[in-house]
Write a protein that holds these residues in place. Structure first.
Motif, PDB file in Angstrom:
ATOM      1  N   LYS A   7     -19.041 -26.936 -58.680  1.00 34.14           N
ATOM      2  CA  LYS A   7     -18.603 -28.147 -57.749  1.00 34.14           C
ATOM      3  C   LYS A   7     -17.884 -27.735 -56.500  1.00 34.14           C
ATOM      4  O   LYS A   7     -17.716 -26.432 -56.555  1.00 34.14           O
ATOM      5  N   PRO A   8     -17.379 -28.634 -55.582  1.00 33.27           N
ATOM      6  CA  PRO A   8     -16.859 -28.064 -54.514  1.00 33.27           C
ATOM      7  C   PRO A   8     -15.681 -27.352 -54.482  1.00 33.27           C
ATOM      8  O   PRO A   8     -15.480 -26.444 -53.498  1.00 33.27           O
ATOM      9  N   ASP A   9     -14.681 -27.090 -55.400  1.00 32.48           N
ATOM     10  CA  ASP A   9     -13.598 -26.488 -55.419  1.00 32.48           C
ATOM     11  C   ASP A   9     -14.270 -24.905 -55.603  1.00 32.48           C
ATOM     12  O   ASP A   9     -13.212 -23.902 -55.379  1.00 32.48           O
ATOM     13  N   ALA A  10     -15.252 -24.764 -56.439  1.00 28.54           N
ATOM     14  CA  ALA A  10     -15.710 -23.376 -56.688  1.00 28.54           C
ATOM     15  C   ALA A  10     -16.599 -22.884 -55.519  1.00 28.54           C
ATOM     16  O   ALA A  10     -16.416 -21.755 -55.171  1.00 28.54           O
ATOM     17  N   THR A  11     -17.471 -23.692 -54.766  1.00 30.95           N
ATOM     18  CA  THR A  11     -18.308 -23.181 -53.721  1.00 30.95           C
ATOM     19  C   THR A  11     -17.271 -23.121 -52.475  1.00 30.95           C
ATOM     20  O   THR A  11     -17.310 -22.035 -51.845  1.00 30.95           O
ATOM     21  N   ARG A  12     -15.942 -23.696 -52.208  1.00 32.52           N
ATOM     22  CA  ARG A  12     -15.081 -23.316 -51.409  1.00 32.52           C
ATOM     23  C   ARG A  12     -14.435 -22.063 -51.407  1.00 32.52           C
ATOM     24  O   ARG A  12     -14.140 -21.361 -50.533  1.00 32.52           O
ATOM     25  N   ARG A  13     -14.303 -21.603 -52.677  1.00 35.90           N
ATOM     26  CA  ARG A  13     -13.541 -20.215 -52.752  1.00 35.90           C
ATOM     27  C   ARG A  13     -14.769 -19.218 -53.103  1.00 35.90           C
ATOM     28  O   ARG A  13     -14.353 -18.271 -53.681  1.00 35.90           O
ATOM     29  N   MET A  44     -16.287 -35.038 -55.495  1.00 36.56           N
ATOM     30  CA  MET A  44     -17.762 -34.437 -55.615  1.00 36.56           C
ATOM     31  C   MET A  44     -18.620 -34.486 -54.414  1.00 36.56           C
ATOM     32  O   MET A  44     -19.352 -33.667 -54.109  1.00 36.56           O
ATOM     33  N   SER A  45     -17.945 -35.242 -53.384  1.00 39.24           N
ATOM     34  CA  SER A  45     -18.700 -35.295 -51.903  1.00 39.24           C
ATOM     35  C   SER A  45     -17.789 -34.646 -50.932  1.00 39.24           C
ATOM     36  O   SER A  45     -18.175 -34.682 -49.713  1.00 39.24           O
ATOM     37  N   SER A  46     -16.661 -33.708 -51.340  1.00 40.97           N
ATOM     38  CA  SER A  46     -15.794 -33.275 -50.426  1.00 40.97           C
ATOM     39  C   SER A  46     -16.280 -32.115 -49.814  1.00 40.97           C
ATOM     40  O   SER A  46     -15.784 -31.461 -48.827  1.00 40.97           O
ATOM     41  N   PHE A  95     -11.385 -20.176 -63.555  1.00 41.25           N
ATOM     42  CA  PHE A  95     -11.690 -20.348 -62.318  1.00 41.25           C
ATOM     43  C   PHE A  95     -11.291 -21.902 -61.827  1.00 41.25           C
ATOM     44  O   PHE A  95     -10.852 -22.236 -60.701  1.00 41.25           O
ATOM     45  N   ALA A  96     -11.074 -22.955 -62.774  1.00 39.65           N
ATOM     46  CA  ALA A  96     -10.742 -24.471 -62.712  1.00 39.65           C
ATOM     47  C   ALA A  96      -9.515 -24.429 -62.099  1.00 39.65           C
ATOM     48  O   ALA A  96      -8.260 -23.686 -62.428  1.00 39.65           O
ATOM     49  N   GLU A  97      -9.274 -25.247 -61.151  1.00 38.22           N
ATOM     50  CA  GLU A  97      -7.905 -25.498 -60.583  1.00 38.22           C
ATOM     51  C   GLU A  97      -7.170 -26.726 -61.266  1.00 38.22           C
ATOM     52  O   GLU A  97      -5.770 -26.762 -61.220  1.00 38.22           O
ATOM     53  N   SER A  98      -7.902 -27.702 -61.974  1.00 40.91           N
ATOM     54  CA  SER A  98      -7.284 -28.989 -62.653  1.00 40.91           C
ATOM     55  C   SER A  98      -8.223 -29.654 -63.388  1.00 40.91           C
ATOM     56  O   SER A  98      -9.511 -29.364 -63.300  1.00 40.91           O
ATOM     57  N   VAL A  99      -7.859 -30.669 -64.017  1.00 35.42           N
ATOM     58  CA  VAL A  99      -9.086 -31.280 -64.987  1.00 35.42           C
ATOM     59  C   VAL A  99      -9.927 -32.051 -64.098  1.00 35.42           C
ATOM     60  O   VAL A  99     -10.996 -32.286 -64.518  1.00 35.42           O
ATOM     61  N   GLY A 100      -9.426 -32.408 -62.835  1.00 38.51           N
ATOM     62  CA  GLY A 100     -10.623 -33.139 -62.191  1.00 38.51           C
ATOM     63  C   GLY A 100     -11.196 -31.900 -61.264  1.00 38.51           C
ATOM     64  O   GLY A 100     -12.577 -31.907 -61.214  1.00 38.51           O
ATOM     65  N   ASN A 136     -12.588 -28.873 -61.397  1.00 37.68           N
ATOM     66  CA  ASN A 136     -12.907 -28.196 -62.861  1.00 37.68           C
ATOM     67  C   ASN A 136     -14.076 -27.274 -62.572  1.00 37.68           C
ATOM     68  O   ASN A 136     -14.620 -26.633 -63.793  1.00 37.68           O
ATOM     69  N   SER A 137     -14.459 -27.103 -61.613  1.00 39.38           N
ATOM     70  CA  SER A 137     -15.653 -25.733 -61.057  1.00 39.38           C
ATOM     71  C   SER A 137     -17.169 -26.058 -61.452  1.00 39.38           C
ATOM     72  O   SER A 137     -17.838 -25.763 -60.875  1.00 39.38           O
ATOM     73  N   VAL A 138     -17.216 -26.852 -62.557  1.00 41.03           N
ATOM     74  CA  VAL A 138     -18.738 -27.023 -63.106  1.00 41.03           C
ATOM     75  C   VAL A 138     -18.853 -28.211 -63.578  1.00 41.03           C
ATOM     76  O   VAL A 138     -17.938 -28.988 -64.374  1.00 41.03           O
ATOM     77  N   HIS A 139     -20.184 -28.775 -63.793  1.00 43.33           N
ATOM     78  CA  HIS A 139     -20.395 -29.725 -64.532  1.00 43.33           C
ATOM     79  C   HIS A 139     -21.640 -29.321 -65.443  1.00 43.33           C
ATOM     80  O   HIS A 139     -22.726 -28.440 -64.761  1.00 43.33           O
ATOM     81  N   GLY A 140     -21.799 -29.649 -66.646  1.00 45.92           N
ATOM     82  CA  GLY A 140     -23.071 -29.482 -67.430  1.00 45.92           C
ATOM     83  C   GLY A 140     -23.465 -30.694 -68.271  1.00 45.92           C
ATOM     84  O   GLY A 140     -22.376 -31.387 -68.639  1.00 45.92           O
TER      85      GLY A 140
END
Ligand code: ATP
Ligand code: MG
Length: 137
Positions: free
Chosen positions: A9-15, A65-67, A105-110, A112-116
């Protein structure tokens, strides 16, 4: 062998965490058989997360998810769906087991770095949403 669909997810690619997250998948025995980095539109995120459209966090989720760019991928392995969810950890990082992607790695419940994918039927639909059969190698 089973296949599942995954999103970094975007929080992970950003970091810049794509490689560290992929290492956790590979260390668990999952093989990345398809992968691409894309920028989803909000409408595309909305369609992908259609099952959640009545949940209070739906709009926030589609915005997030589009950020920024995401990495969509197909993971293959023995019990890939369950194994991937084990590596991801609980949705809320506060509840995620040590060593999982979300605990580390996740920053919050929203954010949260990955989807599966959560089941074989959803995995098939989600894979087909982003990949042609010829792209899975
Ligand atoms: P995913 O479907 O992304 O693999 P999941 O199956 O663990 O995660 P779901 O319940 O399907 O979680 O929720 C989908 C996504 O919606 C979550 O990964 C998270 O990004 C977001 N989400 C879930 N609950 C909340 C919440 N309470 N507040 C904000 N966002 C949330
Ligand atoms: Mg889910």
């Amino acid at each position: 062998l089973e296949r599942t669909f995954s999103i970094i997810k975007p929080d992970a690619t950003r970091r810049n965490l794509t490689g560290k997250i992929n290492a956790k998948f590979e260390d668990a025995g999952l093989r990345i058989v398809a992968q691409k980095r894309i920028l989803m539109t909000k409408a595309q995120a909305g369609e992908f997360y259609g099952v959640h459209k009545d949940r209070p966090f739906y709009d926030e989720l589609c915005e997030f998810m589009s950020s920024g760019p995401v990495v969509v991928q197909v993971l293959e392995g023995e019990n890939a769906i369950a194994k991937n969810r084990e590596v991801m950890g609980a949705t809320n990082p506060a509840d995620a087991a040590a060593g999982t992607v979300r605990a580390d790695f996740a920053e919050s419940v929203g954010e949260n770095s990955v989807h599966g994918s959560d089941a074989p039927e959803t995995a098939a639909v989600e894979i087909a949403y982003f990949f042609a059969g010829t792209e899975l190698v």
